[in-house]
Scaffold this motif. Structure first.
Motif, short mmCIF file in Angstrom:
data_model
loop_
_atom_site.label_atom_id
_atom_site.label_comp_id
_atom_site.label_asym_id
_atom_site.label_seq_id
_atom_site.Cartn_x
_atom_site.Cartn_y
_atom_site.Cartn_z
N LEU A 197 0.83 -1.21 0.00
CA LEU A 197 0.00 0.00 0.00
C LEU A 197 0.86 1.26 0.00
O LEU A 197 0.59 2.21 -0.74
CB LEU A 197 -0.92 -0.01 1.22
N ILE A 198 1.88 1.28 0.82
CA ILE A 198 2.73 2.46 0.90
C ILE A 198 3.46 2.69 -0.42
O ILE A 198 3.53 3.80 -0.95
CB ILE A 198 3.73 2.32 2.06
N VAL A 199 4.02 1.60 -0.97
CA VAL A 199 4.74 1.72 -2.23
C VAL A 199 3.81 2.15 -3.35
O VAL A 199 4.18 2.96 -4.21
CB VAL A 199 5.44 0.39 -2.57
N ALA A 200 2.57 1.63 -3.35
CA ALA A 200 1.62 2.01 -4.39
C ALA A 200 1.35 3.52 -4.36
O ALA A 200 1.32 4.18 -5.41
CB ALA A 200 0.32 1.23 -4.21
N ALA A 201 1.12 4.07 -3.18
CA ALA A 201 0.86 5.50 -3.07
C ALA A 201 2.06 6.32 -3.52
O ALA A 201 1.93 7.33 -4.22
CB ALA A 201 0.51 5.84 -1.62
#
Length: 462
Positions: A36-40
């Motif tokens: 999730l963090i990398v996607a954002a």
């Protein structure tokens, strides 16, 4: 080979499995959070627009103005469809009011026919504004109803579906890996732990089933079984030693008590003939206690040795002189044969004299009257070998491995005066090995028994 309690193994196996699954669950959680963090971060960097700050509506309107130079015909964007299934990335015209740079309404909640179009806009308390900027110039503002959920929550909510699918797949993968590892790792490890618990509770017969895999867990099982065998053997030797000590003490104490009680009761007169046997038993007790003390110190590596360069043949000749009278009483010849110009060895003269004395004493005990005891000394490369051989009956082949054990006697019924306490060879082995030598025992082909001692030449390794 005793089997470890099955209930204990199952309990340990369950605990290890739960620990493993918790570890994998933590990994899955961290992995999903990382995704999730990398996607954002990737979305923000690749588009140059942070989805948590810039709305899709603002981006579309800025693009339209850049292409047309005005808001004329802006209603056309209302009919265009955004190619995305994520709710938070779709423009929401029904919640948006567009005003131009002068503050007049251009679009009112997705409509150009609203009475508010063309009028000055007055924002409501529940509306938030976002400026539209092209090349640093303000081209307008959009006002959006706040709604019920923040945009961050909507963005996260839009990712719940894909993330849930990933989590389920990872969970299934974790379960499969856990089941595979249960057979490969958890089962053998739980057996080792259960066996260790059994050994700690006094069951030294506990063993671990060794699986066929040639891996570290199989090696661990083999090492554990070897440790358990050694512990069981040591415990067996300890019990036998205590029983042998009790047996060796019982006879002289019984004789002492009988003699002393007989003298006190008037059965025996208090003369030398009846006191001397009691005194002799005290000497035997003293020797037994001293032998046990010496053996215990040697096994604990607490004996002090004064190593010196000595000539072995001279030391043996001195010892033979001490046993000449005893040999003469039994009409036994003591023969010494040594090579010429033998180099010196590094040894403690007093301790080595005790070793050779024990060997000669044993030989004199078991060799027949009128026979001989042979001592030979010769060089073998970097060692000097001393052999003490007799012409006695020898020792059964199946008992040769026990000759250096404590309290071992070839004949269990042999009297103490004939067979001793069975500590001589055990002490000899400890003293020889403590000085860097080796000792072994064999039956002679021509009959009799011999003990060989090898000591390294001074300055060389044996």
């Amino acid at each position: 080979m005793n089997q470890v309690d099955a209930y204990s193994i199952q309990s340990i196996r369950r605990r290890l499995l739960m620990l493993l699954l918790r570890a994998f669950g933590t990994v899955v959680f961290l992995t999903v959070s990382f995704i999730l963090i990398v996607a954002a971060i990737v979305i923000a960097r690749n588009t140059g627009t942070n989805p948590f700050v810039r709305t899709p509506t603002a981006i579309i309107l800025e693009t339209y103005y850049l292409g047309h130079g005005s808001w004329q015909g802006v209603e056309a964007v209302l009919e265009e469809r955004t190619n995305t299934s994520i709710r938070v990335l779709r423009p929401d015209w029904n919640r948006t009011v567009l005003i131009d740079a002068d503050g007049r309404v251009v679009l009112d909640h997705g409509s150009i026919s609203s009475p508010l179009v063309g009028t000055q806009f007055s924002p409501k308390p529940d509306e938030t504004g976002q400026d539209l900027i092209i090349n640093g110039a303000l081209i307008g503002t959009i006002w959006v109803d706040r709604g019920t959920l923040p945009r961050v929550v909507l963005f996260i909510y839009s990712l719940i579906g894909p993330t849930a699918i990933i989590s389920v797949l990872l969970g299934i993968l974790t379960l499969i890996i856990g089941l595979l590892l249960m057979r490969r790792m958890i089962n053998p490890l739980s057996e080792v732990i259960a066996a260790a618990q059994a050994v700690s509770q006094g069951d030294l017969s506990a063993r671990v089933k060794v699986h066929s895999q040639n891996d570290d867990l199989s090696a661990l099982s083999n090492h554990f079984n070897h440790m358990a065998v050694e512990l069981e053997r040591a415990d067996h030797q300890r019990r036998n030693m205590l029983a042998d000590i009790a047996h060796e003490l019982r006879t002289p104490i019984t004789i002492l008590r009988g003699r002393l009680e007989g003298i006190l009761d008037g059965v025996y007169p208090p003369d030398e003939a009846h006191i001397a046997p009691a005194l002799e038993e005290t000497y035997l007790l003293e020797r037994l206690v001293e032998d046990l003390r010496l053996l215990a110190l040697a096994e604990a590596n607490q004996l002090r040795f004064e190593l010196k360069s000595v000539r072995l043949e001279e030391l043996v000749e001195t010892i033979l002189g001490l046993f000449s009278a005893q040999a003469g009483e039994r009409n036994v010849k003591l023969n010494l044969k040594a090579d010429e110009d033998l180099p010196e060895v590094l040894a403690d003269p007093q301790r080595f004299q005790q070793v050779v004395g024990n060997l000669i004493d044993n030989a004199l005990r078991y060799t027949p009257e009128g026979s001989s005891v042979f001592l030979t000394i010769h060089r073998l490369e970097n060692t000097i070998e001393l052999t003490v051989a007799d012409e006695g009956p020898g020792i059964p082949e199946d008992e040769l491995i026990h000759v250096f054990d404590r309290f071992w006697r070839g004949e269990k019924s042999r009297a103490r005066s004939t067979g001793g306490a069975g500590l001589g060879l055990s002490i000899a082995r400890q003293l020889v090995e403590a000085q860097g030598g080796k000792i072994s025992a064999h039956n002679r082909i021509q009959g009799g028994f011999e003990v060989q001692i090898k000591l390294p030449i001074n300055g060389k390794s044996g």
